[in-house]
Design a protein around this motif. Sequence first.
Motif, PDB file in Angstrom:
ATOM      1  N   UNK A  29       0.828  -1.213   0.000  1.00  0.00           N
ATOM      2  CA  UNK A  29       0.000   0.000   0.000  1.00  0.00           C
ATOM      3  C   UNK A  29       0.857   1.256   0.000  1.00  0.00           C
ATOM      4  N   UNK A  30       1.879   1.256   0.814  1.00  0.00           N
ATOM      5  CA  UNK A  30       2.760   2.413   0.904  1.00  0.00           C
ATOM      6  C   UNK A  30       3.465   2.678  -0.439  1.00  0.00           C
ATOM      7  N   UNK A  31       3.960   1.601  -1.058  1.00  0.00           N
ATOM      8  CA  UNK A  31       4.636   1.742  -2.362  1.00  0.00           C
ATOM      9  C   UNK A  31       3.660   2.229  -3.428  1.00  0.00           C
ATOM     10  N   UNK A  32       2.453   1.664  -3.441  1.00  0.00           N
ATOM     11  CA  UNK A  32       1.495   2.028  -4.472  1.00  0.00           C
ATOM     12  C   UNK A  32       1.027   3.475  -4.322  1.00  0.00           C
ATOM     13  N   UNK A  62       0.771  14.370   0.383  1.00  0.00           N
ATOM     14  CA  UNK A  62       1.656  13.210   0.424  1.00  0.00           C
ATOM     15  C   UNK A  62       0.869  12.009   0.934  1.00  0.00           C
ATOM     16  N   UNK A  63       1.371  10.781   0.697  1.00  0.00           N
ATOM     17  CA  UNK A  63       0.619   9.572   1.044  1.00  0.00           C
ATOM     18  C   UNK A  63       0.255   9.464   2.524  1.00  0.00           C
ATOM     19  N   UNK A  64       1.211   9.715   3.409  1.00  0.00           N
ATOM     20  CA  UNK A  64       0.947   9.535   4.831  1.00  0.00           C
ATOM     21  C   UNK A  64      -0.116  10.511   5.329  1.00  0.00           C
ATOM     22  N   UNK A  65      -0.106  11.732   4.819  1.00  0.00           N
ATOM     23  CA  UNK A  65      -1.117  12.711   5.213  1.00  0.00           C
ATOM     24  C   UNK A  65      -2.500  12.282   4.731  1.00  0.00           C
ATOM     25  N   UNK A  66      -2.556  11.695   3.524  1.00  0.00           N
ATOM     26  CA  UNK A  66      -3.835  11.225   2.998  1.00  0.00           C
ATOM     27  C   UNK A  66      -4.409  10.124   3.887  1.00  0.00           C
TER      28      UNK A  66
END
Length: 572
Positions: free
Chosen positions: A413-416, A543-547
Amino acid sequence: MIEKYKKFIWAAWIIILPASLWVAYHFYPPPVEAIPLADLAAFFLLTFLVSLLPVVINNTPVFLLQWVSMAVFLLFGLFVEILLAQFAIFVLLGRLNIIKNKQLYRLPLNSSMFLLVSLFSGMLYYAVGGVSGEELTYSTESFFIAILYPIFYYILNLVFLIFIDVTMTDKKKFIFGKDTVWDMLSSLASFPVGYVLFILYKEIGVIAVLCVGIPFASLSLIMSLYSSSENVNAYLQKVAEIGHQLAERLKVDEVLNLFMEKLIHMLPAEYVYLMEITEDKELQLIRSYENGELNEAVMEPLKKGEGISGFVWEQKKSVLFKSKKEWQLLIKGYTPANIESIVSVPVVRNSEVTGVLFLASTRKAAFDKSLLMIVDILCSHLAIAVENANHYEKTKEKSERCALTKLYNYRYLEKRLNDEFGKLARQEMYTLSLVILDLDHFKSINDTYGHQSGNEILCELADRLTTATGESGIVARYGGEEFVIVLPDYPKNEAIQFAETLRLLLANKPFQLSQHIGAEQIDLEIQITASFGVAAAPENAEDPMTLIRHADRALYTGAKRAGRNKVAEYVK
């Protein structure tokens, strides 16, 4: 382009052939009484040998006929040389198999060209004072006059070739072609050999034909064997390169696609079929090449022992057929009607046949034993590359999938998400939504029915989410009873509607549980709900983590605290 001139070529030949023979015989009659028939037969036999044994130079077959025709011209005159040249044309074109290759028009075309070249070069030679037969001696004066004959011959031959290239084909760079270069070199070499044969015949008679013919045949055979070994070495080098390229591919589809691409450019096969063994029961077609392009041929599966490929599977050995009469009783199922030569090779891994490669050509004897060896080595490289790619894919899947639900895990998930944000940055898409859900009161399910039952519910939930999402998104297990759905190119309002659809799907359809009490099985229906949080980028996150954090905040503050079994969106 030459196809539309076929009728004209045949009509011209019908006129040129008798006219040229009449002119040569009438104006330059052969000294019939001075020509020993046995000697003439020896020269025709030598011509037959030269036509059948081309000298292969730089992978180009060169038929060195000029030196024989020149010696015959100097010894017996123009008419006999024309007859010998025509005989050579028929033998040569038969050697090239023009009927099978659908090039029968080359017979009148080449015959006409050689007729006119022989006739005009002989007439020019006689016009400048040249003589032949008994009148010709091997003095210095006759030697220099004799030089003019091969010069006339070469120039006229080149003129006719240029005329044909310009008027009947699409070629525009004939002068710089490899064939033209070799033709010029062979013509230059023909004069001294032909003149030596002329001198030897004058001195020792018909034995001169033997003295020249045996060295020529030996040289031709040696060069042919050398050329074959060079070709095999070149093939082996290509095979090694292909093997390295196959080993670099980490996906089975990429390995198979590359193998087919390299194979069809490397080998003289018009048809290529790659089959794999499914469940050890039948051969299934997985890749095919026909009519110059990769496609999906319709082919029924073959059982072990059925047809040529089934035989190869059963016997675990390769087969080579050079013509239809060798294999026509063995074939079964789909086969192109016009094929002649066939090579079929097993793909063997760990001493077991995993597939079969089938190559076919419309030409007879298109494949030989050396090429069979090359294909066998290629299939060995393919087997190893497929095994490595399979191992990589399985290892990669284990590292990216949840062992219980088979959904993607947090690592994937993190990579995608990083990849999808990269697309946003490159403006390949303009919005990215994320839905996170958490089962309500799931701890009580584990406490009441046990963790095994809880796992069954998680697996059923994973199936429902995957089916509902389809190809439009990526479903991953975030941890515990939390799941994430990434929706590329989904506006936030559509993601909210999608989450609401999922909420109803879970709430309105009970989950099935099977409880075992002793020997008795009891089927239970458990009502379960879930809470959802939705956020979107770039409007809610950069960014991904904020989403993920904002979707998770919407889940707990907007759905869980509001009573659960709800869909909430992130609001700044």
